[in-house]
Design a protein around this motif. Sequence first.
Motif, PDB file in Angstrom:
ATOM      1  N   SER A 229       0.828  -1.205   0.000  1.00 36.65           N
ATOM      2  CA  SER A 229       0.000   0.000   0.000  1.00 36.65           C
ATOM      3  C   SER A 229       0.863   1.256   0.000  1.00 36.65           C
ATOM      4  CB  SER A 229      -0.918  -0.020   1.224  1.00 36.65           C
ATOM      5  OG  SER A 229      -1.685   1.166   1.287  1.00 36.65           O
ATOM      6  N   VAL A 230       1.920   1.244   0.792  1.00 35.54           N
ATOM      7  CA  VAL A 230       2.835   2.389   0.841  1.00 35.54           C
ATOM      8  C   VAL A 230       3.580   2.537  -0.481  1.00 35.54           C
ATOM      9  CG1 VAL A 230       4.914   3.287   1.955  1.00 35.54           C
ATOM     10  CG2 VAL A 230       3.065   2.368   3.343  1.00 35.54           C
ATOM     11  N   ASP A 236       2.555   6.683  -6.862  1.00 34.52           N
ATOM     12  CA  ASP A 236       1.515   7.578  -7.370  1.00 34.52           C
ATOM     13  C   ASP A 236       2.012   9.018  -7.451  1.00 34.52           C
ATOM     14  OD1 ASP A 236      -0.360   5.588  -7.658  1.00 34.52           O
ATOM     15  OD2 ASP A 236      -1.405   6.001  -5.768  1.00 34.52           O
ATOM     16  N   GLY A 237       2.851   9.424  -6.473  1.00 36.19           N
ATOM     17  CA  GLY A 237       3.296  10.815  -6.441  1.00 36.19           C
ATOM     18  C   GLY A 237       4.732  11.035  -6.854  1.00 36.19           C
ATOM     19  N   ALA A 238       5.413   9.989  -7.287  1.00 37.56           N
ATOM     20  CA  ALA A 238       6.847  10.103  -7.588  1.00 37.56           C
ATOM     21  C   ALA A 238       7.104  10.821  -8.900  1.00 37.56           C
ATOM     22  CB  ALA A 238       7.473   8.712  -7.619  1.00 37.56           C
ATOM     23  N   GLU A 239       8.246  11.492  -8.936  1.00 39.39           N
ATOM     24  CA  GLU A 239       8.728  12.102 -10.175  1.00 39.39           C
ATOM     25  C   GLU A 239       9.877  11.236 -10.690  1.00 39.39           C
ATOM     26  OE1 GLU A 239      11.196  16.090 -11.318  1.00 39.39           O
ATOM     27  OE2 GLU A 239       9.365  16.366 -10.125  1.00 39.39           O
ATOM     28  N   PHE A 240       9.741  10.717 -11.896  1.00 38.44           N
ATOM     29  CA  PHE A 240      10.735   9.795 -12.448  1.00 38.44           C
ATOM     30  C   PHE A 240      11.707  10.525 -13.362  1.00 38.44           C
ATOM     31  CE2 PHE A 240       6.789   7.413 -11.705  1.00 38.44           C
ATOM     32  CZ  PHE A 240       7.252   6.491 -10.782  1.00 38.44           C
ATOM     33  N   PRO A 241      12.965  10.065 -13.420  1.00 39.84           N
ATOM     34  CA  PRO A 241      13.522   8.926 -12.684  1.00 39.84           C
ATOM     35  C   PRO A 241      13.736   9.283 -11.206  1.00 39.84           C
ATOM     36  CG  PRO A 241      15.278  10.012 -13.848  1.00 39.84           C
ATOM     37  CD  PRO A 241      13.994  10.697 -14.263  1.00 39.84           C
TER      38      PRO A 241
END
Length: 330
Positions: A229-230, A236-241
């Motif tokens: 879940s974490v 969901d909110g990450a900026e890649f890379p």
Amino acid sequence: MRKPTIQDVAKRAGVGVGTVSRVLNNHAAVKGATRETVLRAIGDLDYTPNPHARRIAGGKSYTISVLLPVVTTEFYVRLLDGLEKAFQEARYDVAIFPLLDRSRLERYLGSHTLAYQADGLVMATYNLSGLFQERRLRPQQPTVLVDAFAEGVDCAFLDNVTGGRMAGEHAVTLPGELYAIWVETELDQLFTTRVFEERRAGFHEAVAAAGRTVRAEFTSSFDAHAARSVACALLDGAEFPCTVFASADLLAGALLDEAHARGLRVGQDLRVIGFDDQPWAAARGLTTLHQPVEGMGYEAAQLLLGRLGGFRGPPRARRFEPHLIVRETA
């Protein structure tokens, strides 16, 4: 055929019954060559001590109590393997007491409980030094901490600050934003572990030294469903890379599972650093901090066996250091 006796072992080894007894009890006074001769005789005769008679004769239970948070994770299974290996070599049985919650620890604080009827006590991971200092925890038998450190008690522990620093020093060399996942470290506010607090301190120290910052941090309980879940929330909110330090391999595994489900390219879009080097880590190509879990358990057991064998010196601390294993995920 009758079962061989201790007298049979003594006759075959050419020693007295008392010497055989001292070997069985892992007594330090027996010379190495004599010990080997007796052990060879025991093996040749396939002799097994009568535990009931042994307890009556020695006035001991020949049992070690192990108090630990849970028994269902890979880490504690491996830790128990190391502990049990040493205790079995010395012919001690192990009784396991999972703490799990406040009520159980409160029960164990009373010296009348079964856990305190053993010859020795092993306490794993949780920071119980405050309880020692408050005199709420007063075991009558020799005690050792494993995967934890406290003043005034024998202990075998990992340098988690160094491990966190190593993770941070590697993470800052990789492109993109930095993220981290930590493990919830308190059970009912009564007893805590400093393990993940120390990993976090080391990680932030290295990141700050490189002039970098951690974009976001997440916390998970030590549970596979919670970890997944974490992992979802982070991605969901990450900026890649980006690079994620998951402070336990269980968390890293959940992150890898979710990344693959989303079609992310692990090692490119997402880089993952774990901690523990669990047996499955190599097969999944996980970059992680290796810690000698079984060796730490074995050494803790040896410290306790030394006390049971008559050592009366000052408390001893055995420090283990992790090392970084770089694989495909980072």
